[in-house]
Design an enzyme around this catalytic site. Structure first.
Site, PDB file in Angstrom:
ATOM      1  N   GLN A  48      19.556  95.634 122.825  1.00  0.00           N
ATOM      2  CA  GLN A  48      18.465  96.582 122.575  1.00  0.00           C
ATOM      3  C   GLN A  48      17.461  96.604 123.714  1.00  0.00           C
ATOM      4  OE1 GLN A  48      17.407  94.936 118.790  1.00  0.00           O
ATOM      5  NE2 GLN A  48      17.192  92.890 119.623  1.00  0.00           N
ATOM      6  N   GLN A  79       5.342  88.366 107.581  1.00  0.00           N
ATOM      7  CA  GLN A  79       5.936  87.012 107.715  1.00  0.00           C
ATOM      8  C   GLN A  79       5.642  86.150 106.487  1.00  0.00           C
ATOM      9  OE1 GLN A  79       7.529  87.126 110.562  1.00  0.00           O
ATOM     10  NE2 GLN A  79       6.199  87.618 112.302  1.00  0.00           N
ATOM     11  N   ASP A 103      11.421  86.319 116.610  1.00  0.00           N
ATOM     12  CA  ASP A 103      10.046  86.122 117.069  1.00  0.00           C
ATOM     13  C   ASP A 103       9.485  84.765 116.642  1.00  0.00           C
ATOM     14  OD1 ASP A 103       8.691  86.666 114.314  1.00  0.00           O
ATOM     15  OD2 ASP A 103       9.975  88.403 114.643  1.00  0.00           O
ATOM     16  N   ASP A 173      15.495  88.430 108.032  1.00  0.00           N
ATOM     17  CA  ASP A 173      14.391  89.115 108.713  1.00  0.00           C
ATOM     18  C   ASP A 173      15.011  90.016 109.769  1.00  0.00           C
ATOM     19  OD1 ASP A 173      12.067  89.896 109.932  1.00  0.00           O
ATOM     20  OD2 ASP A 173      11.760  88.006 110.976  1.00  0.00           O
ATOM     21  N   TYR A 242       3.937  99.469 110.191  1.00  0.00           N
ATOM     22  CA  TYR A 242       5.312  99.869 109.864  1.00  0.00           C
ATOM     23  C   TYR A 242       5.296 101.308 109.360  1.00  0.00           C
ATOM     24  CZ  TYR A 242       7.209  95.139 110.312  1.00  0.00           C
ATOM     25  OH  TYR A 242       7.622  93.928 110.788  1.00  0.00           O
TER      26      TYR A 242
HETATM   27  N1  SAM Z   1       9.540  89.522 112.230  1.00  0.00           N
HETATM   28  C1  SAM Z   1       9.603  90.933 112.486  1.00  0.00           C
HETATM   29  C2  SAM Z   1       8.433  91.630 111.851  1.00  0.00           C
HETATM   30  O1  SAM Z   1       7.360  91.034 111.679  1.00  0.00           O
HETATM   31  O2  SAM Z   1       8.592  92.779 111.574  1.00  0.00           O
HETATM   32  C3  SAM Z   1      10.857  91.519 111.949  1.00  0.00           C
HETATM   33  C4  SAM Z   1      11.833  91.959 112.946  1.00  0.00           C
HETATM   34  S1  SAM Z   1      12.781  90.664 113.678  1.00  0.00           S
HETATM   35  C5  SAM Z   1      12.168  90.673 115.330  1.00  0.00           C
HETATM   36  C6  SAM Z   1      14.392  91.359 113.611  1.00  0.00           C
HETATM   37  C7  SAM Z   1      15.401  90.610 114.461  1.00  0.00           C
HETATM   38  O3  SAM Z   1      16.702  90.755 113.900  1.00  0.00           O
HETATM   39  C8  SAM Z   1      15.485  91.125 115.888  1.00  0.00           C
HETATM   40  O4  SAM Z   1      15.034  90.113 116.758  1.00  0.00           O
HETATM   41  C9  SAM Z   1      16.977  91.433 116.083  1.00  0.00           C
HETATM   42  O5  SAM Z   1      17.451  91.070 117.352  1.00  0.00           O
HETATM   43  C10 SAM Z   1      17.602  90.592 114.975  1.00  0.00           C
HETATM   44  N2  SAM Z   1      18.942  91.030 114.573  1.00  0.00           N
HETATM   45  C11 SAM Z   1      19.403  92.279 114.430  1.00  0.00           C
HETATM   46  N3  SAM Z   1      20.701  92.285 114.067  1.00  0.00           N
HETATM   47  C12 SAM Z   1      21.083  90.989 113.946  1.00  0.00           C
HETATM   48  C13 SAM Z   1      22.304  90.342 113.600  1.00  0.00           C
HETATM   49  N4  SAM Z   1      23.408  91.046 113.297  1.00  0.00           N
HETATM   50  N5  SAM Z   1      22.329  88.990 113.575  1.00  0.00           N
HETATM   51  C14 SAM Z   1      21.221  88.270 113.872  1.00  0.00           C
HETATM   52  N6  SAM Z   1      20.036  88.830 114.226  1.00  0.00           N
HETATM   53  C15 SAM Z   1      19.960  90.177 114.263  1.00  0.00           C
END
Ligand code: SAM
Length: 303
Positions: A48, A79, A103, A173, A242
């Site tokens: 991404q 969170q 994160d 998440d 969001y």
């Molecule tokens: N903590 C964030 C918030 O406050 O909104 C939520 C978004 S978090 C950064 C979502 C994460 O899921 C991203 O870092 C993304 O790379 C990860 N992700 C997406 N698809 C995934 C998968 N198939 N396996 C593991 N992680 C994944």
């Protein structure tokens, strides 16, 4: 003029130069915008596009593929709720798995629970982890807990390899179901989660907005009611940055000791550890989060 875009009068605020606008087919016809002070990072990982910018009023902002993941100002709501809704619903959680969450914010919240002995996290994109450590130290602090083991890889594959009955709780998440997270919303994934949980174990998964994504939520509910034999409930919270300002969570339990999500048995508030005080979550808001507006209650049966 009939008010179509090309007819807008001069001076009408339309696309604003110097502002970040979140535009996606997942919320057609609307775009939330934040004023940009400066861009701190722009990169492209194998999965991404990653952007960090300093906003005028929400602190630093993390954006993946054009979609806001967190801002320093309102990340607490997301969170704290995605973590404490499941972990405060069961006594003595010991082993916890986080899928996504690169994160580190969910880890920060899980580590407030002194009963927890082991925290695994499987995030697909190492760039998210690195960027969070560089720009969001108060969020990435979650990685510093000695109980945490970071696995970089696909959460779907990771879960398939987990021995049956390993975890007390799984927290998904994830980003939206367009891109690398798509499979995290599908039935085979929920089957792996159920297998990985002990009897009476719980899962909490990011489950989109009741204002925008009722069809996605109905799909998640349908999948989960086939897979999870214990209770199934939908909860929601406010996150101003969001889309539509709200985000929901699907909470499910496997067959075993009954879980009553609406009445927390493992309260956390008041415990001020090295992570500071909770900003959003408390036991009252925990129970209130399961009250749904009538239009949503009709479509989301709880059991
Ligand atoms: N903590 C964030 C918030 O406050 O909104 C939520 C978004 S978090 C950064 C979502 C994460 O899921 C991203 O870092 C993304 O790379 C990860 N992700 C997406 N698809 C995934 C998968 N198939 N396996 C593991 N992680 C994944």
């Amino acid at each position: 003029g009939g008010g179509v875009a090309s007819d807008l009068p001069e001076g009408f605020p339309s696309v604003i130069p110097g502002w970040f606008s979140e535009i996606s087919p997942m919320w057609p016809g609307e775009a939330h915008s934040l004023k940009v002070e400066n861009i701190l990072f722009q990169g492209k990982s194998d999965y991404q596009k990653v952007i960090v910018f300093q906003s005028s009023t929400y602190g630093k902002v993390l954006v993946l593929d054009g979609v806001i993941q967190l801002t320093e100002r309102d990340e607490c709501s997301y969170q704290e709720m995605i973590t404490h809704l499941p972990l405060c619903s069961i006594p003595n959680p010991k082993k916890v798995l986080v899928i996504g969450g690169g994160d580190g914010g969910v880890l920060r919240e899980v580590s407030r629970h002194s009963s927890v002995e082991k925290i695994d996290i499987c995030e697909i994109d190492k760039m998210v982890v690195d960027v969070s450590k560089q720009f969001f130290p108060s969020v990435a602090i979650g990685f510093d807990d000695p109980r945490v083991t970071l696995h970089i890889g696909d959460g779907v594959a990771f879960l398939k390899a987990v021995p049956e009955g390993t975890y007390d709780a799984v927290i998904v998440d994830s980003s939206d179901p367009i891109g690398p997270a798509q499979e995290l919303f599908e039935k085979p994934f929920f089957e792996s989660v159920a297998r990985a949980l002990r009897p009476g174990g719980v899962v909490c998964t990011q489950a989109e907005s009741i204002w925008l994504h009722m069809h996605i939520i109905e799909g998640i509910v349908a999948n989960c009611s086939q897979v999870f034999k214990g209770s199934i409930n939908y909860a929601w919270t406010t996150v101003p940055t969001y889309p539509s300002g709200v985000i929901g969570f699907m909470l499910c339990a496997t067959e075993g000791p009954a879980v009553d999500f609406k009445n927390p048995v493992n309260p956390i508030e008041g415990r001020v550890g090295d992570k500071g005080e909770l900003k959003f979550y408390n036991s009252e808001i925990h129970s209130a989060a399961f009250c749904l507006p009538s239009f949503a209650r009709k479509l989301i049966p709880a059991k």
